[in-house]
Write an enzyme that holds these catalytic residues in place. Structure first.
Site, PDB file in Angstrom:
ATOM      1  N   TYR A 160       0.914  -1.078  -0.081  1.00 34.12           N
ATOM      2  CA  TYR A 160      -0.151  -0.072  -0.137  1.00 34.12           C
ATOM      3  C   TYR A 160       1.110   1.442  -0.105  1.00 34.12           C
ATOM      4  CZ  TYR A 160      -4.193  -2.990   1.197  1.00 34.12           C
ATOM      5  OH  TYR A 160      -5.054  -4.215   1.140  1.00 34.12           O
ATOM      6  N   LYS A 168       3.076 -15.786   3.819  1.00 34.62           N
ATOM      7  CA  LYS A 168       2.900 -16.407   2.682  1.00 34.62           C
ATOM      8  C   LYS A 168       4.393 -16.625   2.296  1.00 34.62           C
ATOM      9  CE  LYS A 168       0.342 -17.775  -1.105  1.00 34.62           C
ATOM     10  NZ  LYS A 168      -0.489 -18.839  -1.141  1.00 34.62           N
ATOM     11  N   ASP A 170      -3.822 -17.821   3.015  1.00 35.70           N
ATOM     12  CA  ASP A 170      -5.105 -18.458   2.441  1.00 35.70           C
ATOM     13  C   ASP A 170      -5.675 -19.479   3.430  1.00 35.70           C
ATOM     14  OD1 ASP A 170      -2.524 -20.106   1.924  1.00 35.70           O
ATOM     15  OD2 ASP A 170      -3.073 -20.441   0.018  1.00 35.70           O
ATOM     16  N   ASP A 174      -5.562  -6.050   6.137  1.00 36.42           N
ATOM     17  CA  ASP A 174      -6.690  -5.490   5.530  1.00 36.42           C
ATOM     18  C   ASP A 174      -7.892  -6.473   5.315  1.00 36.42           C
ATOM     19  OD1 ASP A 174      -8.454  -3.454   4.442  1.00 36.42           O
ATOM     20  OD2 ASP A 174      -7.363  -3.416   2.597  1.00 36.42           O
ATOM     21  N   ASP A 197     -11.603  -7.635   7.452  1.00 35.43           N
ATOM     22  CA  ASP A 197     -12.833  -7.568   7.070  1.00 35.43           C
ATOM     23  C   ASP A 197     -13.749  -8.697   7.003  1.00 35.43           C
ATOM     24  OD1 ASP A 197     -12.777  -4.962   6.405  1.00 35.43           O
ATOM     25  OD2 ASP A 197     -13.857  -5.079   4.453  1.00 35.43           O
TER      26      ASP A 197
HETATM   27  C1  IPM Z   1      -9.027  -0.208   5.979  1.00 35.31           C
HETATM   28  C2  IPM Z   1      -9.337   0.543   4.449  1.00 35.31           C
HETATM   29  C3  IPM Z   1      -8.058   1.360   3.872  1.00 35.31           C
HETATM   30  C4  IPM Z   1      -6.940   0.285   3.857  1.00 35.31           C
HETATM   31  C5  IPM Z   1      -8.488   1.874   2.582  1.00 35.31           C
HETATM   32  C6  IPM Z   1      -9.576   2.411   2.762  1.00 35.31           C
HETATM   33  C7  IPM Z   1      -7.232   2.689   2.230  1.00 35.31           C
HETATM   34  O1  IPM Z   1      -9.580  -0.576   3.743  1.00 35.31           O
HETATM   35  O2  IPM Z   1      -8.607   0.774   6.874  1.00 35.31           O
HETATM   36  O3  IPM Z   1      -8.979  -1.363   6.096  1.00 35.31           O
HETATM   37  O4  IPM Z   1      -6.788  -0.531   2.887  1.00 35.31           O
HETATM   38  O5  IPM Z   1      -6.330  -0.151   4.768  1.00 35.31           O
HETATM   39 MN    MN Z   2     -10.114  -2.462   4.527  1.00 34.45          MN
END
Ligand code: IPM
Ligand code: MN
Ligand code: NAD
Length: 364
Positions: free
Chosen positions: A146, A196, A228, A252, A256
């Protein structure tokens, strides 16, 4: 009396809706403790670009620089709205990543937690959730893909190409691993190292560094797991995890998924710590699909307040009270619609949830 300056970056989409409820909690904590919070609101994100010409305006930088801590709502626009902004000014690249870089907030703590009393919110079967889910994902936040060099152009064959670099040095790796180890020492003394290394050289170096520093934490058991496979384990056997540590992109994505196994991203707060400054934000985005409807779950935002109280201001008991108040509202049979899934909870609005949390908190 202690006074803390707090920068309030409400953000986009549901950001202002859930921030409003978080502010109620700051006010109540002030009322019941010998502490004052100076709350300084500042524009940040997509709306800031439209209003001020920049997603991270200079005045916001000055407010954040002067603040003892920063609380931030989600930023980001719908796909269509985003297209109205030049790529590098879009709020993710133009505001959020620069915020992380400015304060070097390399250590991101994302709790994935669902106590037994509200375990029914998980979409996983009761026999998988057992006595509840309780882990913390430790995500490296200012390195890797990133933040690496990016390049686009046209190659020798006349084809458009893109190149993005995944780079870490051993110092960046060691400091986040130390955070993982230290947290594991304070918890169950098991650290899942997510990597990984069967493909990525960055993971090979990561694991080498881990091998070098692990002897400093002889009481912590390290479990190595490929990223994975970890995605599958999170669904099939989430209770095996306590502390997981990983690089930026893995964190990231898996965090989620963490929201998914709890039942909603609305249950995902986070803390982003740097050497001198910390900021706190929900792990999720601005949820354009529900923005303006007054139905967003403010748990992630209020939970971020709780993390600030504990990690920036040492107010551990009050942080515990905030968690207890929020979980108490759920346990009383209320929920925001994201968690309903045909259950028996009485559905309430963002505002009503915030009010009930404040009411509960008063009684603790
Ligand atoms: C997060 C978000 C951010 C990331 C984006 C919006 C830049 O997805 O905080 O998880 O990828 O870190
Ligand atoms: Mn995110
Ligand atoms: P999202 O996290 O905004 O939403 C995913 C799903 O989760 C949606 O269905 C949404 O309604 C739901 N959701 C999220 N938070 C919720 C809450 N508090 N209560 C109830 N439901 C909730 O992800 P997305 O739609 O992929 O992204 C939208 C925008 O957010 C994008 O611009 C993205 O870049 C940005 N984003 C910002 C951050 C951040 O500021 N840290 C994090 C992730 C995404």
């Amino acid at each position: 009396m202690k006074t803390y300056k707090i920068a309030i970056l409400a953000g986009d989409g549901i950001g202002p809706e859930i921030m409003r409820e978080a502010i109620k909690v700051f006010k109540l904590v002030e009322e019941r403790n010998d502490v004052r919070f100076e709350l300084l609101e500042a524009p940040f994100g997509g709306q800031a670009y439209f209003d001020c010409g920049h997603p991270f305006p200079e005045e916001t930088k000055a407010i954040c620089d002067a603040a003892d801590a920063i609380i931030k709502g989600p930023i980001g626009l719908s796909h269509e709205e985003s297209q109205k902004i030049p790529v590098d000014m879009q709020p993710e690249r133009g505001a959020l990543l620069p915020l992380r870089a400015r304060y070097n907030t390399f250590a991101n703590f994302r709790p994935v937690s669902l106590p037994k009393a509200i375990a029914h919110f998980s979409p996983l079967k009761p026999e998988i959730v057992g006595d509840g889910i309780d882990m913390i994902m430790v995500r490296e936040l200012v390195g890797g893909l990133y933040f690496g060099h990016k390049e686009t152009g046209v190659n020798d064959q006349g084809l458009r190409y893109v190149k993005e670099v995944l780079e870490y040095d051993e110092g960046q790796i060691a400091r986040i691993l130390h955070e993982g180890f230290k947290l594991a020492q304070r918890r169950k003394k098991v650290l899942h190292n997510i990597h990984k290394s069967n493909v990525l050289k960055s993971s090979v170096l990561w694991n080498e560094v881990l091998g070098e520093i692990a002897p400093q934490y002889p009481d912590v058991k390290v479990v190595h797991m490929l990223v994975d496979a970890a995605a599958t384990h999170l669904c099939l056997n989430p209770t095996q995890f306590d502390v997981m540590v990983m690089e930026n992109m893995f964190g990231d994505i898996l965090s989620d998924q963490g929201g998914g196994i709890l039942g909603s991203l609305g249950l995902m707060p986070s803390a982003c710590l740097g050497p001198e400054k910390a900021y706190y934000e929900p792990s999720h985005g601005s949820a354009p699909d529900i923005a303006g409807k007054g139905i967003a779950n403010p748990y992630s935002m209020i939970g971020s307040v709780a993390m600030m109280l504990e990690m920036s201001f040492g107010m551990e008991q009050e942080a515990k009270n905030v968690w207890a108040a929020m979980q108490g509202v759920f346990a009383d049979g209320y929920s925001t619609p994201d968690l309903s899934r045909g259950g028996s909870a009485e559905l309430i609005s963002t505002e009503a949830f915030g009010d009930k949390v404040v009411e509960k908190l008063r009684s603790l």
